[in-house]
Design a protein around this motif. Structure first.
Motif, PDB file in Angstrom:
ATOM      1  N   PRO A 504       0.775  -1.429   0.094  1.00  0.00           N
ATOM      2  CA  PRO A 504       0.195   0.193  -0.115  1.00  0.00           C
ATOM      3  C   PRO A 504       0.796   1.248  -0.025  1.00  0.00           C
ATOM      4  O   PRO A 504       0.624   2.375  -0.474  1.00  0.00           O
ATOM      5  CB  PRO A 504      -0.699  -0.340   1.428  1.00  0.00           C
ATOM      6  N   LEU A 505       2.080   1.375   0.522  1.00  0.00           N
ATOM      7  CA  LEU A 505       2.923   2.389   0.555  1.00  0.00           C
ATOM      8  C   LEU A 505       3.302   2.912  -0.799  1.00  0.00           C
ATOM      9  O   LEU A 505       3.288   4.163  -1.345  1.00  0.00           O
ATOM     10  CB  LEU A 505       4.044   2.123   1.561  1.00  0.00           C
ATOM     11  N   ARG A 506       3.701   1.940  -1.584  1.00  0.00           N
ATOM     12  CA  ARG A 506       4.180   2.178  -2.942  1.00  0.00           C
ATOM     13  C   ARG A 506       2.901   2.675  -3.789  1.00  0.00           C
ATOM     14  O   ARG A 506       3.293   3.654  -4.563  1.00  0.00           O
ATOM     15  CB  ARG A 506       4.841   1.031  -3.419  1.00  0.00           C
ATOM     16  N   ALA A 507       1.868   1.834  -3.465  1.00  0.00           N
ATOM     17  CA  ALA A 507       0.672   2.542  -4.331  1.00  0.00           C
ATOM     18  C   ALA A 507       0.254   3.593  -3.924  1.00  0.00           C
ATOM     19  O   ALA A 507       0.039   4.550  -4.841  1.00  0.00           O
ATOM     20  CB  ALA A 507      -0.244   1.323  -3.873  1.00  0.00           C
ATOM     21  N   ALA A 508       0.275   3.833  -2.582  1.00  0.00           N
ATOM     22  CA  ALA A 508       0.013   5.334  -2.251  1.00  0.00           C
ATOM     23  C   ALA A 508       0.961   6.549  -2.936  1.00  0.00           C
ATOM     24  O   ALA A 508       0.462   7.548  -3.337  1.00  0.00           O
ATOM     25  CB  ALA A 508       0.076   5.445  -0.687  1.00  0.00           C
ATOM     26  N   TRP A 509       2.235   6.077  -2.879  1.00  0.00           N
ATOM     27  CA  TRP A 509       3.115   6.996  -3.466  1.00  0.00           C
ATOM     28  C   TRP A 509       2.846   7.245  -5.065  1.00  0.00           C
ATOM     29  O   TRP A 509       2.789   8.561  -5.325  1.00  0.00           O
ATOM     30  CB  TRP A 509       4.521   6.385  -3.398  1.00  0.00           C
ATOM     31  N   PHE A 510       2.527   6.397  -5.784  1.00  0.00           N
ATOM     32  CA  PHE A 510       2.278   6.422  -7.191  1.00  0.00           C
ATOM     33  C   PHE A 510       0.934   7.299  -7.142  1.00  0.00           C
ATOM     34  O   PHE A 510       0.766   8.015  -8.349  1.00  0.00           O
ATOM     35  CB  PHE A 510       2.128   5.150  -7.806  1.00  0.00           C
ATOM     36  N   TRP A 511      -0.136   7.108  -6.326  1.00  0.00           N
ATOM     37  CA  TRP A 511      -1.250   7.611  -6.470  1.00  0.00           C
ATOM     38  C   TRP A 511      -1.202   9.199  -6.286  1.00  0.00           C
ATOM     39  O   TRP A 511      -1.791  10.075  -6.678  1.00  0.00           O
ATOM     40  CB  TRP A 511      -2.422   7.202  -5.518  1.00  0.00           C
ATOM     41  N   LEU A 512      -0.055   9.440  -5.438  1.00  0.00           N
ATOM     42  CA  LEU A 512       0.285  10.928  -5.144  1.00  0.00           C
ATOM     43  C   LEU A 512       0.829  11.491  -6.267  1.00  0.00           C
ATOM     44  O   LEU A 512       0.573  12.720  -6.477  1.00  0.00           O
ATOM     45  CB  LEU A 512       1.229  10.822  -3.705  1.00  0.00           C
ATOM     46  N   LEU A 523      -6.250  18.135 -16.124  1.00  0.00           N
ATOM     47  CA  LEU A 523      -7.181  17.045 -16.497  1.00  0.00           C
ATOM     48  C   LEU A 523      -8.171  16.648 -15.206  1.00  0.00           C
ATOM     49  O   LEU A 523      -8.882  15.607 -15.280  1.00  0.00           O
ATOM     50  CB  LEU A 523      -6.308  15.841 -16.654  1.00  0.00           C
ATOM     51  N   GLY A 524      -8.068  17.466 -14.037  1.00  0.00           N
ATOM     52  CA  GLY A 524      -8.768  17.371 -13.281  1.00  0.00           C
ATOM     53  C   GLY A 524      -8.278  18.308 -11.689  1.00  0.00           C
ATOM     54  O   GLY A 524      -7.154  18.614 -11.978  1.00  0.00           O
ATOM     55  N   ASP A 525      -8.904  17.822 -10.706  1.00  0.00           N
ATOM     56  CA  ASP A 525      -8.404  18.638  -9.644  1.00  0.00           C
ATOM     57  C   ASP A 525      -7.642  18.004  -8.500  1.00  0.00           C
ATOM     58  O   ASP A 525      -6.889  18.407  -7.560  1.00  0.00           O
ATOM     59  CB  ASP A 525      -9.421  19.442  -8.855  1.00  0.00           C
ATOM     60  N   GLY A 526      -7.322  16.706  -9.085  1.00  0.00           N
ATOM     61  CA  GLY A 526      -6.301  15.716  -8.456  1.00  0.00           C
ATOM     62  C   GLY A 526      -6.966  15.247  -6.964  1.00  0.00           C
ATOM     63  O   GLY A 526      -6.096  14.487  -6.389  1.00  0.00           O
ATOM     64  N   TRP A 527      -8.236  15.617  -6.568  1.00  0.00           N
ATOM     65  CA  TRP A 527      -8.377  15.010  -5.240  1.00  0.00           C
ATOM     66  C   TRP A 527      -8.925  13.525  -5.363  1.00  0.00           C
ATOM     67  O   TRP A 527      -8.777  12.895  -4.387  1.00  0.00           O
ATOM     68  CB  TRP A 527      -9.850  15.982  -4.919  1.00  0.00           C
ATOM     69  N   GLN A 528      -9.490  13.077  -6.356  1.00  0.00           N
ATOM     70  CA  GLN A 528      -9.812  11.581  -6.369  1.00  0.00           C
ATOM     71  C   GLN A 528      -8.459  10.711  -5.981  1.00  0.00           C
ATOM     72  O   GLN A 528      -8.432   9.809  -5.188  1.00  0.00           O
ATOM     73  CB  GLN A 528     -10.318  11.143  -7.570  1.00  0.00           C
ATOM     74  N   GLU A 529      -7.465  11.358  -6.679  1.00  0.00           N
ATOM     75  CA  GLU A 529      -6.248  10.266  -6.544  1.00  0.00           C
ATOM     76  C   GLU A 529      -5.753  10.541  -5.330  1.00  0.00           C
ATOM     77  O   GLU A 529      -5.221   9.631  -4.587  1.00  0.00           O
ATOM     78  CB  GLU A 529      -5.006  10.668  -7.502  1.00  0.00           C
ATOM     79  N   LEU A 530      -5.536  11.897  -4.739  1.00  0.00           N
ATOM     80  CA  LEU A 530      -4.995  12.144  -3.202  1.00  0.00           C
ATOM     81  C   LEU A 530      -6.036  11.079  -2.107  1.00  0.00           C
ATOM     82  O   LEU A 530      -5.749  10.734  -1.432  1.00  0.00           O
ATOM     83  CB  LEU A 530      -5.389  13.406  -3.027  1.00  0.00           C
ATOM     84  N   ALA A 531      -7.227  11.282  -2.332  1.00  0.00           N
ATOM     85  CA  ALA A 531      -8.112  10.388  -1.394  1.00  0.00           C
ATOM     86  C   ALA A 531      -7.925   8.887  -1.393  1.00  0.00           C
ATOM     87  O   ALA A 531      -7.636   8.242  -0.494  1.00  0.00           O
ATOM     88  CB  ALA A 531      -9.499  10.729  -1.817  1.00  0.00           C
ATOM     89  N   THR A 532      -7.405   8.414  -2.879  1.00  0.00           N
ATOM     90  CA  THR A 532      -7.077   7.084  -2.879  1.00  0.00           C
ATOM     91  C   THR A 532      -5.899   6.939  -1.922  1.00  0.00           C
ATOM     92  O   THR A 532      -5.685   5.779  -1.303  1.00  0.00           O
ATOM     93  CB  THR A 532      -7.021   6.667  -4.302  1.00  0.00           C
ATOM     94  N   ALA A 533      -4.934   7.690  -2.252  1.00  0.00           N
ATOM     95  CA  ALA A 533      -3.520   7.625  -1.583  1.00  0.00           C
ATOM     96  C   ALA A 533      -3.673   7.733  -0.057  1.00  0.00           C
ATOM     97  O   ALA A 533      -3.257   6.988   0.845  1.00  0.00           O
ATOM     98  CB  ALA A 533      -2.536   8.739  -2.023  1.00  0.00           C
ATOM     99  N   GLN A 534      -4.848   8.631   0.359  1.00  0.00           N
ATOM    100  CA  GLN A 534      -5.041   8.657   1.788  1.00  0.00           C
ATOM    101  C   GLN A 534      -5.693   7.319   2.366  1.00  0.00           C
ATOM    102  O   GLN A 534      -5.218   7.007   3.472  1.00  0.00           O
ATOM    103  CB  GLN A 534      -5.851   9.758   2.053  1.00  0.00           C
TER     104      GLN A 534
END
Length: 1020
Positions: A504-512, A523-534
């Motif tokens: 999960p840490l590496r995945a969170a890093w890539f989502w960040l 392409l967007g505000d980036g929140w969906q990707e940030l929320a996934t990382a969180q």
């Protein structure tokens, strides 16, 4: 001083090019006078670019200029990062050692990325602004070296330039400001096909007024004849000139080759292929010389003598003889420093290289690679890794190529050559599956903490390199180099691989990373990707990734949805960063936390926190946090009404960001400076600051800053058409995908004011309604009060307009209710609250001088001259509305005089006109005079130049009448009514009937009781 431009040519005669040489000499003269110059010189291969540059450089040296030459280096299909700039700086160091050392003082470590002789490059954590810092330091270095004497920097063969060189050249041409410097860059025009990477750069540079472009054309027949005469030292036969001109088509290099073939007894009709003609001279060499020529062709643009000896494997005498024959035949030339050899013309090298057999090419590359591995001193240290990687790759040896390519990628990263790093990492990913498992198992991450920490604590050097590590490095390199689309694709592939990985840490890093890339590309505000990382890090032990995710969440929420959630995320980010010792992340999160404190009302604590972060970041040299603090702290100060402090801080920030090369940060500082200068009434400076923001910035938002400030200025100055145009541009630059209150609310304020000024009250109400639906999150009251003020003023100005009466009570009530919910925690917003309250009372016809006196008293201590002038005007109008005593009339006169003086100074035409019209209507004299002054016209319509009939027509226009209705009421024809309306619009300086009606009501030309009752509806 001429150095590398001293190149032997077959023709001793310099033919033609008088205009082009004159352009270069003119540029040198301007540079010598202190006006830096930039030129691009293009032409097809062989047309004579190098010969023209030689002639110019020789004359420049005679005039006392220092000439430094650097060429782009081609190694197979690869370029060396910053090769021409490194060569040019090396030449300057030879010619001006003391001056260059003095100019580089204090920045040697950073500049060593381009010129290793200056010292050891730092190996600290890299950031997105590293390349910009290097670029800024390089440009300033060149300016300082050229401060006292003319310096000519010649950069050759841009068609081979690596991406980092292209980016640095663009930055140099865009930001060159001082010094006696002339930069000339050459390129092959016929190589710049539709997809060539140089094409976008040339298009960008063409848009710069400071860059001149020279295109070399082929020779005419008469010029070919003169060239042949110089080669043959005799007048050529006309038939021979015709033949050579026809076959060469005026290309200077082919003219030389054909003329030499004819001189040496060859038949000009020997071959129909000019490429074969080039090889004929090579094939006439002894076999040993042909072999050496083939080796040199595969070695790159220049091959060092010791390296050539190691690859050729000839005894020294045989090698020298082989080289002597190739040099004597004008195939090869010794390099100016005497250390190696190169082809006299790249066309010959390409012809020889194309003639190599596939197995022969890979064998030669293997020999080069083996020689470099055996003795790394055979080539300059800064070129070693890239050349070794290229040779092993083209030798088709994956086991050797993979480690070499990775070493070259690390070297590129340490030079901030992120584009080259990305290309090398993509090559490493290509080689990964074909390299033996044993080779991959021995690989270890190098400086892995520069990208992302290992999932478990401990040294990453002990962990085998994974394919995901390459993808992580490549994603960051893509983001740093601006290749965000490529980086986005890499993160997508990485996340697909991680679906079943259980990391999960590496995945969170890539989502960040994906969040950053999505937001930066619009392409967007980036929140969906940030929320996934969180979600991925939730519940995991503290780590650097966890802290970084929380810090980014806090910053996103501060910008988009400030409030308790943002505060909590920032506090947790600080806590986690401290636990794992992530200093930079801690400072960044604390900066966000301080801003949130200010926005929540804990102003002193918040400002103290931001000041402390700035102090610590400066001590630690954390450039990104230093730059961000110089954006956020002035914004916090402006938000609490301390504009003068903000301006002082912003000027410090400009000096800092320029010294560090933080381009986008500098653009944000210019944007904030424009806001604070507008508040202080320094409008011309504000406009310049907005222009600088667009000029410096690398993204769409700085263009949005410029458009926003110009829209605000145009609105205040009465240019409603320009205000509308700039408003549309600003909204386009900020986009609709990412609605940020700090951008959206000021634009809504401009939209309301513009619509009201054009008589489109319903549109103004619609703009307000849209903004109110979004609401005012905590901390956005600084943008909310001006918006409510614009809407309240629009309602008050429209009082008496039939079209405004529907929904008036509802609109005023909604404004009053919203105003109660906004914070008034500092004097500037307390003053706005009183002003909005007074405007709403005016909209209902219930305002009194006491209401306006309260607002005036609140604004007088503030540094807001335009706001103060507007409130003075309103108080004067309120005093005069009820007749007024002599004392009140005297006070109104002084208030109007001060208001108009400020308006005149700022160029705020609507306010100046309104003040003058009010004085005229009240028979007040605003001009101070020694003697009695004539009374102003009692009728403001007369002051505007309106005839009695035009006044009648305007009254009906203000009441919403059509031309036909006006004609019926005034007993005139519709055509005559149309003419009167056109004349009125011209005299009022407005574009439409709605604006004319708005002007009439704003200036109180027609009291409400005299306005005709017209049909309700939207003015147009």
């Amino acid at each position: 001083m001429l150095g590398a431009v001293e190149t032997r040519s077959v023709s001793p005669v310099f033919v033609g090019r008088a205009d082009e040489l004159g352009t270069l000499n003119d540029a040198l003269a301007r540079a010598a006078a202190g006006e830096p110059q930039a030129l691009l010189l293009g032409g097809e291969a062989g047309v004579g670019k190098t010969r023209l540059i030689e002639e110019f450089a020789t004359g420049a040296c005679r005039e006392g200029a220092v000439v430094a030459v650097g060429g782009c280096v081609e190694i197979g299909a690869d370029g060396l990062p910053f090769a021409p700039f490194s060569s040019a700086l090396r030449a300057l160091r030879r010619h001006l050692p003391g001056e260059l050392a003095e100019a580089a003082a204090g920045q040697e470590e950073e500049l060593a990325r381009l010129l290793p002789e200056l010292g050891e490059s730092p190996r600290g954590r890299h950031d997105e602004d590293g390349t910009a810092r290097l670029f800024e330091l390089t440009v300033r270095l060149l300016e300082r070296v050229a401060a006292d004497r003319p310096v000519v920097v010649l950069l050759e063969d841009l068609h081979w330039a690596d991406a980092s060189t292209r980016h640095l050249l663009a930055y140099l041409f865009r930001t060159l400001r001082s010094g006696r410097l002339l930069v000339v860059a050459t390129y092959r025009a016929d190589d710049i096909h539709r997809r060539h990477p140089l094409r976008p750069l040339l298009a960008e540079l063409d848009r710069l007024r400071t860059v001149r472009r020279i295109e070399l054309n082929r020779f005419s027949r008469s010029e070919v004849a003169r060239q042949i005469a110089g080669i043959l030292a005799a007048e050529p036969d006309p038939a021979q000139v015709d033949d050579i001109f026809a076959r060469s088509d005026g290309n200077a290099f082919f003219v030389e080759e054909l003329a030499v073939a004819a001189r040496d007894g060859g038949c000009a009709g020997l071959t129909d292929s000019l490429r074969d003609l080039l090889l004929v001279r090579v094939e006439s060499l002894p076999e040993s010389s042909q072999r050496v020529v083939r080796i040199v062709a595969e070695g790159g643009s220049t091959v060092e003598y010791r390296l050539l000896a190691a690859v050729a494997r000839l005894c020294e005498d045989d090698l020298i003889e082989a080289l002597r024959a190739a040099v004597g035949a004008n195939i090869l030339l010794a390099t100016p420093d005497g250390d190696g050899y190169r082809f006299r013309h790249s066309l010959v090298r390409e012809a020889v290289g194309d003639d190599l057999l596939p197995g022969e090419r890979s064998r030669l590359n293997r020999r080069y690679a083996e020689a470099l591995e055996a003795d790394p001193t055979l080539v300059p240290a800064d070129e070693r890794a890239a050349r070794l990687a290229s040779h092993w790759y083209h030798a088709h040896d994956a086991a050797k190529a993979l480690p070499a390519v990775l070493d070259a990628s690390v070297a590129a990263r340490r030079r901030h050559a992120y584009s080259e790093q990305l290309r090398l990492l993509e090559r490493a990913m290509e080689l990964w599956d074909t390299a033996p498992e044993a080779v991959r198992a021995d690989l270890r991450p190098v400086d892995c903490t520069e990208v992302y920490p290992p999932p478990q604590s401990g040294e990453c050097a002990g962990t085998p390199l994974r394919y995901l590590d390459l993808m992580a490095e490549a994603a960051v390199a893509g983001r740093f180099s601006g290749e965000r689309k490529r980086a986005l694709k890499i993160t997508k592939r990485a996340l697909h691989l991680l679906e079943d990985d259980g990391d999960p840490l590496r995945a969170a890093w890539f989502w960040l990373q994906r969040s950053r890339l999505v937001e930066s590309q619009g392409l967007g505000d980036g929140w969906q990707e940030l929320a996934t990382a969180q979600d991925l890090v939730r519940g995991l032990p503290p780590s650097e990734v966890h802290a970084d995710v929380l810090a980014n969440v806090a910053n996103w929420l501060m910008v988009h949805r400030p409030g308790p959630d943002a505060l909590q995320a920032a506090e947790r980010a600080v806590q986690y960063a401290r636990m794992v010792g992530a200093r930079d992340i801690e400072l960044n999160a604390r900066l966000t936390l301080g801003g949130l404190f200010v926005e929540s009302g804990d102003i002193d604590v918040g400002l103290a926190e931001v000041h402390e972060v700035l102090r610590r970041a400066t001590q630690a040299g954390v450039a990104y946090v230093m730059g961000r603090a110089h954006v956020n702290l002035p914004s916090n100060l402006e938000g609490v009404g301390r504009s003068l402090e903000a301006v002082r801080m912003l000027h410090q920030g400009l000096e800092l960001t320029r010294s560090l090369g933080l381009l986008d940060t500098e653009a944000w500082i210019w944007g904030n400076l424009a806001d604070s200068l507008f508040s202080l009434g320094r409008w011309d400076e504000a406009a310049e600051a907005g222009d600088h923001s667009e000029r410096v910035g690398q993204s769409a938002k700085p263009r949005g800053f410029r458009a926003t400030i110009h829209a605000r200025l145009a609105l205040a100055r009465g240019d409603l058409a320009t205000a509308g145009e700039q408003l549309a541009r600003a909204r386009a630059h900020f986009g609709t995908h990412d609605s940020v209150p700090q951008h959206a609310l000021p634009l809504a304020t401009v939209a309301v004011g513009t619509a009201a000024g054009q008589g489109r009250l319903q549109d103004a109400r619609a703009e307000l309604a849209q903004a109110l639906r979004i609401g005012f999150p905590p901390g956005t009251h600084r943008y909310g009060w001006p918006l409510l003020l614009a809407a309240a003023t629009a309602e008050a100005d429209a009082r008496g307009l039939p079209a405004a009466e529907p929904d008036r009570a509802e609109s005023v009530g909604r404004l009053r209710e919203t105003a109660r919910s906004l914070v008034t925690n500092v004097p500037v917003w307390q003053a706005h609250e009183r002003w909005v309250r007074a405007e709403l009372l005016r909209a209902e016809g219930r305002d009194t001088p006491d209401d306006w006196s309260e607002a005036l008293a609140a604004f007088e201590p503030l540094e807001r001259p335009y706001d103060l002038a507007r409130v003075r005007y309103r108080l004067a109008g309120s005093l005069l509305a009820r007749g007024g005593t002599e004392e009140e009339r005297g006070r109104a006169t002084e208030l109007l005089r001060l208001s108009r003086a400020t308006a005149d100074h700022l160029g705020a035409r609507p306010l100046a006109d309104a003040a003058s019209a009010l004085a005229q209507r009240a028979r007040l004299t605003l001009a101070r005079a020694a003697g009695p002054a004539p009374l102003a016209p009692a009728d403001p319509a007369e002051a505007l130049g309106l005839t009695s009939r035009e006044r009648d027509v305007l009254r009906l226009v203000a009441a919403g009448r059509s031309n036909r209705q006006i004609a019926e009421e005034l007993f005139i024809s519709p055509k005559t009514a149309s003419v009167h309306v056109s004349n009125i619009l011209a005299k009022l300086g407005v574009a439409g009937r709605g604006e004319a009606a708005a002007v009439a009501h704003r200036m109180r030309l027609f009291p409400p009781e005299t306005a005709a009752a017209g049909p309700a509806g939207r003015a147009g």
